[in-house]
Design an enzyme around this catalytic site. Structure first.
Site, PDB file in Angstrom:
ATOM      1  N   GLU A 218      -3.092   3.050   1.970  1.00 56.73           N
ATOM      2  CA  GLU A 218      -2.621   3.633   0.714  1.00 56.73           C
ATOM      3  C   GLU A 218      -2.868   5.136   0.689  1.00 56.73           C
ATOM      4  OE1 GLU A 218      -3.634   3.845  -4.009  1.00 56.73           O
ATOM      5  OE2 GLU A 218      -4.083   1.949  -2.998  1.00 56.73           O
TER       6      GLU A 218
ATOM      7  N   ASN B 111     -10.480  -3.351  -2.323  1.00 58.36           N
ATOM      8  CA  ASN B 111     -10.930  -3.767  -3.661  1.00 58.36           C
ATOM      9  C   ASN B 111     -11.926  -4.917  -3.588  1.00 58.36           C
ATOM     10  OD1 ASN B 111      -9.487  -6.458  -4.745  1.00 58.36           O
ATOM     11  ND2 ASN B 111      -8.089  -5.417  -3.360  1.00 58.36           N
TER      12      ASN B 111
ATOM     13  N   HIS C 174       0.810  -1.219   0.000  1.00 56.36           N
ATOM     14  CA  HIS C 174       0.000   0.000   0.000  1.00 56.36           C
ATOM     15  C   HIS C 174       0.845   1.271   0.000  1.00 56.36           C
ATOM     16  CE1 HIS C 174      -1.975  -3.304   2.262  1.00 56.36           C
ATOM     17  NE2 HIS C 174      -2.932  -3.046   1.403  1.00 56.36           N
TER      18      HIS C 174
END
Length: 309
Positions: A126, A227, A74
């Site tokens: 991230e 995700n 990340h």
């Protein structure tokens, strides 16, 4: 029961690279090998690496001086890099190269004093790493998640702006926010199309391709995987009942009552072994036909650092 397997699914090149970096470090150097944050957001992967001698920490003050530390896929802020250097830590960087591209864009904006807007989810590692690339008080960096955030945003110079996006968001995820930014700030500069994470877009396209053909969608991935959550949400937006499961133990037989068609996919940090176990668990509930749905071929490979080859 018909079981459709979406393609592509599971590990992307960035995740493959990150896991390989930890595995090679464990092979070449004596444990413990420290990893700042979960190298990828998957419980199975993290536990497997723990069992082999990896020690996962959230901050560098948990790492002894002059130890080996790996930065997760990340990415990290500049402050974390500076601290690692100051303390003499040997660093292997598992940051996804596509995340690094975003970091470089933010750092470039910082050097030029251009205000930067990041489209992403607050609290995601991230996002924290990307925002930590900006250190110019003459400009500024802002985080937005929705068109409402854009409406409330106040910047120093509307004519000196750029935006970037969290890589685990696809073009579809960010369309409305980008439209709001461009409407409010007509001169804002955005990233090139080739900066979009191919894996995020491909996995979402695969879900979109299959969702309307099934009554139930199972996404294999951990709850902290951004995700994977987006894949579940996308299936639900298509009108399909969808669940996120870590492994076969999470599969509830009651979900399948009256179901004739089910699809299975996996987030970018979920290994194929978990998909197989989930499919096997579903297939035991009723006579099943398993079909691999054709999808976009992925052949991207990211090399590990030379010292680990």
């Amino acid at each position: 029961m018909n079981i459709l397997l979406a393609n592509p699914r599971g590990f992307c090149a960035g995740v493959d690279r990150a896991i390989s970096i930890v595995e090679r470090a464990l092979e070449l150097f004596s444990p413990p090998i420290y990893v700042r944050h979960e190298v990828v957001h998957n419980r199975y992967v993290v536990q497997n690496l723990k069992d082999r001698g990896a020690v996962f920490v959230e901050e560098l003050d948990q790492v002894p001086d002059e130890s080996i530390v790996i930065f997760s896929a990340h990415g990290v802020s500049q402050a974390v890099r500076h601290e690692a250097k100051r303390r003499g830590l040997k660093v292997f960087d598992a940051t996804c190269p596509l995340v690094t591209k975003v970091h470089l864009q933010v750092a470039r904006a910082s050097r030029k004093g251009i205000e930067c807007i990041l489209i992403g989810h607050a609290g995601h590692p991230e996002v924290e790493g990307t925002m930590g690339q900006y250190d110019n008080p003459a400009g500024g960096v802002h985080l937005v998640e929705s068109p409402e955030d854009v409406a409330n945003l106040v910047v120093k110079d509307p004519d000196n702006l750029c935006f970037v996006t969290q890589t685990t968001l696809s073009m579809d995820d960010t369309t409305d926010v980008i439209a709001s930014l461009q409407s409010k700030y007509p001169s804002i500069e955005g990233p090139r199309k080739d900066d979009i994470c191919y894996a995020t877009q491909n996995r979402q396209d695969a879900v979109r391709n299959v969702a309307e053909k099934v009554e139930l969608f199972i996404v294999v991935g951990s709850k902290n995987s951004s995700n994977s959550n987006r894949l579940r949400e996308l299936a639900q937006k298509k009108g399909t009942t969808a669940f996120l499961v870590d492994n076969a133990d999470d599969v509830d037989p009651s979900w399948f009552n009256g179901i004739q068609h089910v699809a299975v996919t996996a987030g970018a940090s979920a290994p194929e072994v978990l998909v197989k176990q989930v499919v096997d668990a579903i297939a035991k509930m009723a006579p099943s036909v398993i079909t691999e749905v054709e999808g976009r071929l992925e052949d991207t490979v990211f090399a590990v650092p030379a010292e680990l080859r």
